[in-house]
Design an enzyme around this catalytic site. Sequence first.
Site, mmCIF file in Angstrom:
data_model
loop_
_atom_site.group_PDB
_atom_site.id
_atom_site.type_symbol
_atom_site.label_atom_id
_atom_site.label_comp_id
_atom_site.label_asym_id
_atom_site.label_seq_id
_atom_site.Cartn_x
_atom_site.Cartn_y
_atom_site.Cartn_z
ATOM 1 N N HIS A 199 -1.880 -17.255 14.776
ATOM 2 C CA HIS A 199 -0.427 -17.269 14.944
ATOM 3 C C HIS A 199 0.249 -18.222 13.970
ATOM 4 O O HIS A 199 1.300 -17.926 13.421
ATOM 5 C CB HIS A 199 -0.063 -17.664 16.377
ATOM 6 C CG HIS A 199 -0.245 -16.533 17.341
ATOM 7 N ND1 HIS A 199 -0.822 -16.691 18.564
ATOM 8 C CD2 HIS A 199 0.075 -15.225 17.235
ATOM 9 C CE1 HIS A 199 -0.852 -15.527 19.191
ATOM 10 N NE2 HIS A 199 -0.317 -14.618 18.406
ATOM 11 N N CYS A 222 33.041 -15.204 -9.485
ATOM 12 C CA CYS A 222 32.048 -16.256 -9.693
ATOM 13 C C CYS A 222 32.227 -17.239 -8.557
ATOM 14 O O CYS A 222 33.285 -17.317 -7.951
ATOM 15 C CB CYS A 222 32.203 -16.915 -11.050
ATOM 16 S SG CYS A 222 33.808 -17.653 -11.337
#
Length: 877
Positions: A455, A833
């Site tokens: 796990h 931008c």
Amino acid sequence: MKYVYLFGCNKTEGDASLKNLLGGKGANLAEMASMDIPVPPGFTISTDVCDIYNSNDKNYPEEVKSQVEMALAAVEEAVGAKFGDEQNPLVVSVRSGARVSMPGMMDTVLNLGLNDTTVCGLAKQTGDERFAYWSYQRLIEMYGDVVLGIDRPILEEVFSSRKKEKGVTLDIELTTEDLKEIIDGLKAKIREVASSEFPQDLKQQFWQAISAVFESWNTPRAVAYRNINKIPHDWGTAVNVQTMVFGNMGNDSGTGVIFSRNPATGEKGLFGEFLINAQGEDIVAGIRTPRDIEELAQVLPQCYQELNDFSRKLEEHFKDMQDTEFTIQKSKLWILQTRTGKRTAQAEIKIAVDMTREKLIEKTQALRRIDPAQIEQVLHTTIDPNADKELIAKGLAASPGTASGKIVFEPDEVVELAKENGDFILVRDETSADDIRGIDAARGILTTRGGVTSHAAVVARGMGRCAIVGCKDIIINFEKEELTADNRIFTKGDIITLDGSTGEVFAGKVPTITPQVSDELKELIAWEDSTKNLQVLANADSAADAKLARSFGAEGIGLCRTEHMFFEVSRVDHFRRAILAEGKEEKETALAELLPLQKADFTGILREMEGLPVIIRLLDPPLHEFLPPHYDKQQLRSLAKRLSMPFRRLEEKVLQLREFNPMLGHRGCRLGITSPELYEMQVRAIMEATYELIAQGIDAHPYIMLPLIAHVEELKLLKELVIDTCEKVRKEEQTTEVIPPLGIMIEVPRAALIAGELAKLVDFFSFGTNDLTQTTFGISRDDGRSFIPAYIEKGIFTSDPFASLDKTGVAELIKIAFERGREANPQLKVGVCGEHGGDPDSIEVFHQLGLDSISCSPYRVPVARLAASQAALEIQA
Ligand code: ADP
Ligand code: MG
Ligand code: MG
């Protein structure tokens, strides 16, 4: 209402499409049963029941009991055994399984249906008394933990103390008599700790286990896992009741986990691990370190071959990499679970591209499948091969990337420490599912036990944490908070470095290098080109960043900030001289010194981006940012000395430049209006660099961009300045080359509103969404931090508007500016931008608005490209 669905009995009632109802495990067990894959018969109680049960004071809907009884009878018939039968008892597992897999977060009970009587039946039936008692012992331990809520270590202690008494090291060495005594010990322990009995009544055992699994949906670790992975809390788990097959029946039995491709690298081929004479739980818990699946070819060749075949068959059927659990009972192979395997980003890309090449999936499917948020991880750093390094241990490479940080042994402590700053490596013998928050908070995970399918490894890969497991070279002393490796002692807080791609552990901090772009990523980039509409540019201020961005698939530079070039230590004093100059002449002399430096910057970037656009923004930040603060007399004094300037004059000038609201102050194009020489110098540097490169045969494409325009008269003046300067250089250089396109940033609402007027004067717009968000909301980018979290908590904002574009307000302004701009100037190019250019959610909006380009930091380029492709595919679909 139907709540219970059979699989693998005389009929199978569910299939893979019913994941929401049956959970992933149940739906796929049904699907496999229909594919003639050997699945032990069983049935699934639907996720609906979980919800009803947990929200109805732990009461089941009326019909559930009778439907379960009927299903159990069908299983009994299929197997030829009866639950609770003294001669031939049916033994089952009760397994959790939600819509999406939550590895190890919820509970499962194995070997259910055994009590003091049926255990004898099982012993007789199988002719193996020791096995029967071993299974019974395991049931009591698991039941005590999962159903009665007793801490597992307390119960394990009963087992291990018996081993110690007998002086044996291996479980196998315990006799049936030992196991019987352990069983008595466990019963006594349960009585003592939980003041209840381990139930001999099998119906009670059965229903309590089912209820416990439904309740395990709400354990703290499961809740934490859902929070981290954004899984809704109302989905619920299904419960699967399934006939046990036993991997612990001797050396011709075993259990394991296989992947159809390597989950770390994506390499095709069987990958996995197994244990002989063990139950499935032993592998996923990471307690025993298992053997490589290839060894199974020697031990049980027939089973190995079958496994290979099933793995291929499952992958072809589900069209994705499979993570499959199996158990072998006396040389007979059974498949117990299959699911889409969790994998690293690197493997994700390789698998998607390979499967497309293998014609298993379409290109568009490949593009859709990859999670943009994950893709950033492929740009993982690696250890610098030339660095000096001290190897102290080697374990199994479980999740790639590198991590350096301070050693910490307790998961909770990592969570606490990580709240402050710093990098930490969580070091454990094994990690249990309870450690999820610690794994999340750590940079890297190092365990001494467990395999690559434990796990810990699965969870780390899913989270993109670097991990090394099963590192036997390390011995941990938890009391002293230290570890021993390579005959050296490292204590808590000492720094180590992990290389999750090789499994190597180094002392101290080892330098790393930036990643190479894989062939598969290159191919993906090519597919994106023909899919997406948005051009993806990068924000880069140096030749090195430009090069990096280009290798990550940037199609140009969308924002080259020129101020960073002045901040450099070797230059900042020149620039300060220019700022502080008194007369025009003094200023021009200072700027003349900067010109060649700035020109060299542009030459580097334009050369690196040959053939692609480079949008260069003229100086933007307020000038006082370049000077020491007015109260720092010491710094001011030393600067005055360096510039051979009277201290008083410097101090006065600094005070003059001081602003109360710098963000709304003397910045952006306002600098160009008040200090035209500054902008002239920058434009000249751009033009000289360009013509020089063109003369060398290099295809340079600069674009010039003016920041913070708000008024058309500002633009007119500055446009004249730019054009005049360009013309001047052109004349000097005696060239007929064209001058660069001119554009403006739209970052204040006024500019958005008068976009029509502005668009007539320029070639392109670029939305500076950081500033536009700031000015639209009137929230300072720097000061918003103190209250934005509260806004999110109270549900006013769904997310931080500086991270993910505000779809109602700011997006509306963008839309207005875009429409008005395009209408006035149909040739106008429009881009974005700013941070939002790298955020998938915002990219979807930009795509829908129909913009031409987005620009983001180099590392976000692959994310932005993929998000842009997915946005385009979404609309097609
Ligand atoms: P998890 O979701 O935590 O993996 P599972 O329900 O898959 O939990 O069960 C844990 C382990 O027990 C797995 O290795 C699984 O293969 C094994 N197991 C579950 N049911 C059976 C069964 N009926 N027979 C044999 N092994 C089983
Ligand atoms: Mg499982
Ligand atoms: Mg700005």
